[in-house]
Scaffold this motif. Structure first.
Motif, PDB file in Angstrom:
ATOM      1  N   GLU A  62    -104.417   1.937 -57.751  1.00  0.00           N
ATOM      2  CA  GLU A  62    -103.633   2.045 -58.577  1.00  0.00           C
ATOM      3  C   GLU A  62    -102.730   3.254 -58.768  1.00  0.00           C
ATOM      4  OE1 GLU A  62    -102.293  -0.859 -59.341  1.00  0.00           O
ATOM      5  OE2 GLU A  62    -103.937  -2.089 -58.939  1.00  0.00           O
ATOM      6  N   PRO A  63    -101.320   3.190 -59.180  1.00  0.00           N
ATOM      7  CA  PRO A  63    -100.667   4.579 -59.395  1.00  0.00           C
ATOM      8  C   PRO A  63    -101.005   5.412 -60.631  1.00  0.00           C
ATOM      9  CG  PRO A  63     -99.167   2.642 -58.554  1.00  0.00           C
ATOM     10  CD  PRO A  63    -100.431   2.043 -58.874  1.00  0.00           C
ATOM     11  N   ARG A  64    -101.518   4.497 -61.510  1.00  0.00           N
ATOM     12  CA  ARG A  64    -102.084   4.955 -62.704  1.00  0.00           C
ATOM     13  C   ARG A  64    -103.401   4.563 -63.018  1.00  0.00           C
ATOM     14  NH1 ARG A  64     -98.191   7.025 -66.380  1.00  0.00           N
ATOM     15  NH2 ARG A  64     -99.630   6.285 -68.107  1.00  0.00           N
ATOM     16  N   THR A  65    -104.405   5.520 -63.170  1.00  0.00           N
ATOM     17  CA  THR A  65    -105.850   5.024 -63.593  1.00  0.00           C
ATOM     18  C   THR A  65    -106.363   5.669 -64.768  1.00  0.00           C
ATOM     19  OG1 THR A  65    -106.183   5.179 -60.860  1.00  0.00           O
ATOM     20  CG2 THR A  65    -108.271   5.055 -62.573  1.00  0.00           C
ATOM     21  N   VAL A  66    -106.655   4.820 -65.542  1.00  0.00           N
ATOM     22  CA  VAL A  66    -107.349   5.299 -67.015  1.00  0.00           C
ATOM     23  C   VAL A  66    -108.607   5.320 -66.668  1.00  0.00           C
ATOM     24  CG1 VAL A  66    -107.674   4.325 -69.373  1.00  0.00           C
ATOM     25  CG2 VAL A  66    -105.676   3.642 -67.859  1.00  0.00           C
ATOM     26  N   MET A  67    -108.956   6.635 -67.045  1.00  0.00           N
ATOM     27  CA  MET A  67    -110.220   7.324 -66.694  1.00  0.00           C
ATOM     28  C   MET A  67    -111.225   6.556 -68.132  1.00  0.00           C
ATOM     29  SD  MET A  67    -110.272   8.680 -64.131  1.00  0.00           S
ATOM     30  CE  MET A  67    -111.570   9.785 -64.023  1.00  0.00           C
ATOM     31  N   ARG A  68    -112.452   6.955 -67.956  1.00  0.00           N
ATOM     32  CA  ARG A  68    -113.376   6.582 -68.863  1.00  0.00           C
ATOM     33  C   ARG A  68    -113.090   6.588 -70.371  1.00  0.00           C
ATOM     34  NH1 ARG A  68    -119.915   8.166 -69.264  1.00  0.00           N
ATOM     35  NH2 ARG A  68    -120.422   6.925 -71.117  1.00  0.00           N
ATOM     36  N   ASP A  69    -113.370   5.439 -71.073  1.00  0.00           N
ATOM     37  CA  ASP A  69    -112.884   5.449 -72.617  1.00  0.00           C
ATOM     38  C   ASP A  69    -111.609   5.858 -72.873  1.00  0.00           C
ATOM     39  OD1 ASP A  69    -115.574   4.221 -73.024  1.00  0.00           O
ATOM     40  OD2 ASP A  69    -116.228   6.468 -73.358  1.00  0.00           O
ATOM     41  N   GLY A  70    -110.505   5.721 -71.838  1.00  0.00           N
ATOM     42  CA  GLY A  70    -109.310   6.263 -72.107  1.00  0.00           C
ATOM     43  C   GLY A  70    -108.991   7.564 -72.369  1.00  0.00           C
ATOM     44  N   PHE A  71    -110.043   8.459 -71.877  1.00  0.00           N
ATOM     45  CA  PHE A  71    -109.796   9.817 -72.278  1.00  0.00           C
ATOM     46  C   PHE A  71    -108.609  10.603 -72.021  1.00  0.00           C
ATOM     47  CE2 PHE A  71    -114.755  10.141 -72.230  1.00  0.00           C
ATOM     48  CZ  PHE A  71    -114.767  10.050 -73.728  1.00  0.00           C
ATOM     49  N   PHE A  72    -108.164  10.032 -70.515  1.00  0.00           N
ATOM     50  CA  PHE A  72    -106.941  10.448 -70.037  1.00  0.00           C
ATOM     51  C   PHE A  72    -106.525   9.437 -68.964  1.00  0.00           C
ATOM     52  CE2 PHE A  72    -110.230  12.898 -67.706  1.00  0.00           C
ATOM     53  CZ  PHE A  72    -109.847  12.669 -66.256  1.00  0.00           C
ATOM     54  N   THR A  73    -105.391   9.597 -68.294  1.00  0.00           N
ATOM     55  CA  THR A  73    -104.868   8.588 -67.314  1.00  0.00           C
ATOM     56  C   THR A  73    -104.683   9.592 -65.952  1.00  0.00           C
ATOM     57  OG1 THR A  73    -103.933   7.158 -68.860  1.00  0.00           O
ATOM     58  CG2 THR A  73    -103.093   7.185 -66.668  1.00  0.00           C
ATOM     59  N   LEU A  74    -104.895   9.257 -64.730  1.00  0.00           N
ATOM     60  CA  LEU A  74    -105.026   9.950 -63.546  1.00  0.00           C
ATOM     61  C   LEU A  74    -103.694   9.676 -62.930  1.00  0.00           C
ATOM     62  CD1 LEU A  74    -106.237  12.489 -62.076  1.00  0.00           C
ATOM     63  CD2 LEU A  74    -107.503  10.526 -60.857  1.00  0.00           C
ATOM     64  N   THR A  75    -102.706  10.262 -62.851  1.00  0.00           N
ATOM     65  CA  THR A  75    -101.561   9.913 -61.589  1.00  0.00           C
ATOM     66  C   THR A  75    -101.531  11.025 -60.626  1.00  0.00           C
ATOM     67  OG1 THR A  75    -100.060  11.217 -63.054  1.00  0.00           O
ATOM     68  CG2 THR A  75    -100.435   9.037 -63.680  1.00  0.00           C
ATOM     69  N   GLY A  76    -100.683  10.621 -59.575  1.00  0.00           N
ATOM     70  CA  GLY A  76     -99.895  11.696 -58.676  1.00  0.00           C
ATOM     71  C   GLY A  76    -101.247  11.671 -57.488  1.00  0.00           C
ATOM     72  N   VAL A  77    -102.013  10.654 -57.432  1.00  0.00           N
ATOM     73  CA  VAL A  77    -103.062  10.657 -56.253  1.00  0.00           C
ATOM     74  C   VAL A  77    -102.800   9.813 -54.961  1.00  0.00           C
ATOM     75  CG1 VAL A  77    -104.986  11.571 -57.919  1.00  0.00           C
ATOM     76  CG2 VAL A  77    -104.585   9.017 -57.397  1.00  0.00           C
ATOM     77  N   ALA A  78    -103.453  10.037 -53.909  1.00  0.00           N
ATOM     78  CA  ALA A  78    -103.003   9.164 -52.983  1.00  0.00           C
ATOM     79  C   ALA A  78    -103.481   7.840 -53.054  1.00  0.00           C
ATOM     80  CB  ALA A  78    -103.823   9.749 -51.819  1.00  0.00           C
ATOM     81  N   GLY A  79    -102.746   6.943 -52.228  1.00  0.00           N
ATOM     82  CA  GLY A  79    -103.191   5.510 -52.341  1.00  0.00           C
ATOM     83  C   GLY A  79    -104.548   5.163 -51.806  1.00  0.00           C
ATOM     84  N   LEU A  80    -105.293   4.151 -52.021  1.00  0.00           N
ATOM     85  CA  LEU A  80    -106.472   3.725 -51.332  1.00  0.00           C
ATOM     86  C   LEU A  80    -106.477   3.812 -50.020  1.00  0.00           C
ATOM     87  CD1 LEU A  80    -109.170   2.727 -52.337  1.00  0.00           C
ATOM     88  CD2 LEU A  80    -108.630   0.497 -52.156  1.00  0.00           C
ATOM     89  N   ASP A  81    -105.193   3.459 -49.095  1.00  0.00           N
ATOM     90  CA  ASP A  81    -105.353   3.815 -47.583  1.00  0.00           C
ATOM     91  C   ASP A  81    -106.050   4.915 -47.321  1.00  0.00           C
ATOM     92  OD1 ASP A  81    -103.116   4.913 -48.586  1.00  0.00           O
ATOM     93  OD2 ASP A  81    -102.038   4.771 -46.932  1.00  0.00           O
ATOM     94  N   ALA A  82    -106.031   6.018 -48.079  1.00  0.00           N
ATOM     95  CA  ALA A  82    -106.695   7.365 -47.795  1.00  0.00           C
ATOM     96  C   ALA A  82    -108.180   7.480 -47.606  1.00  0.00           C
ATOM     97  CB  ALA A  82    -106.334   8.401 -48.863  1.00  0.00           C
ATOM     98  N   ALA A  83    -108.767   6.299 -48.040  1.00  0.00           N
ATOM     99  CA  ALA A  83    -110.158   5.996 -47.869  1.00  0.00           C
ATOM    100  C   ALA A  83    -110.376   5.781 -46.382  1.00  0.00           C
ATOM    101  CB  ALA A  83    -110.792   4.926 -48.653  1.00  0.00           C
ATOM    102  N   ASP A  84    -109.365   5.328 -45.623  1.00  0.00           N
ATOM    103  CA  ASP A  84    -109.626   4.913 -44.207  1.00  0.00           C
ATOM    104  C   ASP A  84    -109.353   6.050 -43.383  1.00  0.00           C
ATOM    105  OD1 ASP A  84    -109.677   2.002 -44.838  1.00  0.00           O
ATOM    106  OD2 ASP A  84    -107.712   1.689 -44.915  1.00  0.00           O
TER     107      ASP A  84
END
Length: 332
Positions: A62-84
């Motif tokens: 997802e473009p925005r990922t809420v980390m554990r317990d809502g400590f912070f939100t991660l944005t600006g990372v690659a899409g899941l296709d990078a795993a390939d």
């Protein structure tokens, strides 16, 4: 970056080995910090032509990922296709192990495994790997508090619950949070040799080598004296690995009985004095080979392993390589 040679340790015009980390909803920030510290930083202190050890990428479904317990939100990372495109794929972990992973994440793990990528799970990441079905019949570990639940849910996995990490070739798993650093350094040591791993651990101010077979739960009893730290004794012994060190000698140096020394090693390091000595001597032998020493009898003598035959046996047991193969891979 064009893929020319993704083998770890490649230099010159070869492409760096690609490490991709999947971050998913409620992922743990600590392990994310560990993998970034070990795999993602530039390392000019190594004096390499290119200071990075790995091509490092964070990705998320997802473009925005809420980390554990809502400590912070991660944005600006690659899409899941990078795993390939990963040579090593580090899977997500999180505290709520009962919640199933996204099908898209599990599919990415399966595709990576099918094409031969190395898979790594830290702490509850073993649940992600098991959900993807890639751990059936394989060795793995997970945090001790989830051992019973893991066994019940994934009986086909050969769980080893009382170790820091398990290296099962192309799939590696670590136990509790801090063991992520142990496994990360183990991977660096496997990819680049002991000298580079020591440099990385020194920058982390972290123990350079804790064997995966050490216990997860390290007892820390109330000390009987003000300071029972083994640090001075370990530093003293590390400068004398070529000498005939014994448990009795170490105990005398620490002014305690051998039984007390064993208890302190178990409590503080999760291992025995002899196992610690053996690991330190093998690590020193690796560093001597990496620095260009070709005479096995000299390496064996200077590292305290005694004979070339013992050096060969210990090195193969610890690294899976003969001295010749180790020199070919990590030597100057």
């Amino acid at each position: 970056m064009a893929q020319e040679n993704s083998q770890p340790g490649g230099g010159g015009g070869t492409a760096l080995h690609r490490v991709v980390v999947i971050v998913d909803e409620n992922s743990n920030p600590f392990e994310l910090g560990c993998v970034t510290e070990v795999f993602g930083l530039q390392r000019p202190e190594l004096g390499r032509e290119r200071p990075a050890l790995y091509d490092f990428t964070l990705c998320s479904p997802e473009p925005r990922t809420v980390m554990r317990d809502g400590f912070f939100t991660l944005t600006g990372v690659a899409g899941l296709d990078a795993a390939d495109r990963a040579d090593t794929l580090i899977v997500p972990n999180r505290p709520d192990t009962a919640v199933p992973r996204r099908p898209a994440v599990l599919d990415a793990v399966r595709r990576a495994h099918a094409r031969g990528a190395r898979l790594v799970g830290f702490c509850s990441g073993a649940f992600t790997l098991a959900e993807a079905g890639v751990l059936d019949g394989r060795r793995a570990t997970a945090h001790w508090q989830w051992a019973d639940d893991f066994r019940a849910r994934f009986p086909a996995v050969r769980l080893e619950p009382d170790v820091l990490f398990v290296d099962d070739g192309d799939i590696l798993t670590a136990a509790g949070s801090a063991a992520a650093l142990d496994l990360g350094l183990h991977i660096v040591r496997r990819d680049f040799g002991a000298e580079v791993a020591v440099s990385v651990s020194r920058r982390l101010v972290f123990a350079a080598h804790r064997d995966g077979g050490q216990r997860q739960f390290v007892e820390r009893p109330v000390p009987e004296v003000r300071d029972e730290s083994l640090a001075p004794l370990l530093a003293w012994a590390q400068e004398r690995l070529d000498e005939p060190l014994t448990v009795a000698g170490l105990a005398a140096r620490a002014a305690v009985s051998p039984a007390t020394l064993h208890r302190r090693f178990r409590a503080q390091l999760g291992t025995t004095p002899l196992a610690w000595l053996s690991g330190e001597r093998v690590a020193l032998a690796c560093r001597l080979i990496e620095r260009g020493e070709e005479r096995l009898d000299v390496v064996a003598r200077r590292s305290g392993l005694g004979t070339a035959a013992n050096l060969r046996a210990r090195l193969r047991r610890e690294t899976g390589l003969s001295p010749t193969a180790y020199r070919r891979r990590f030597g100057p």
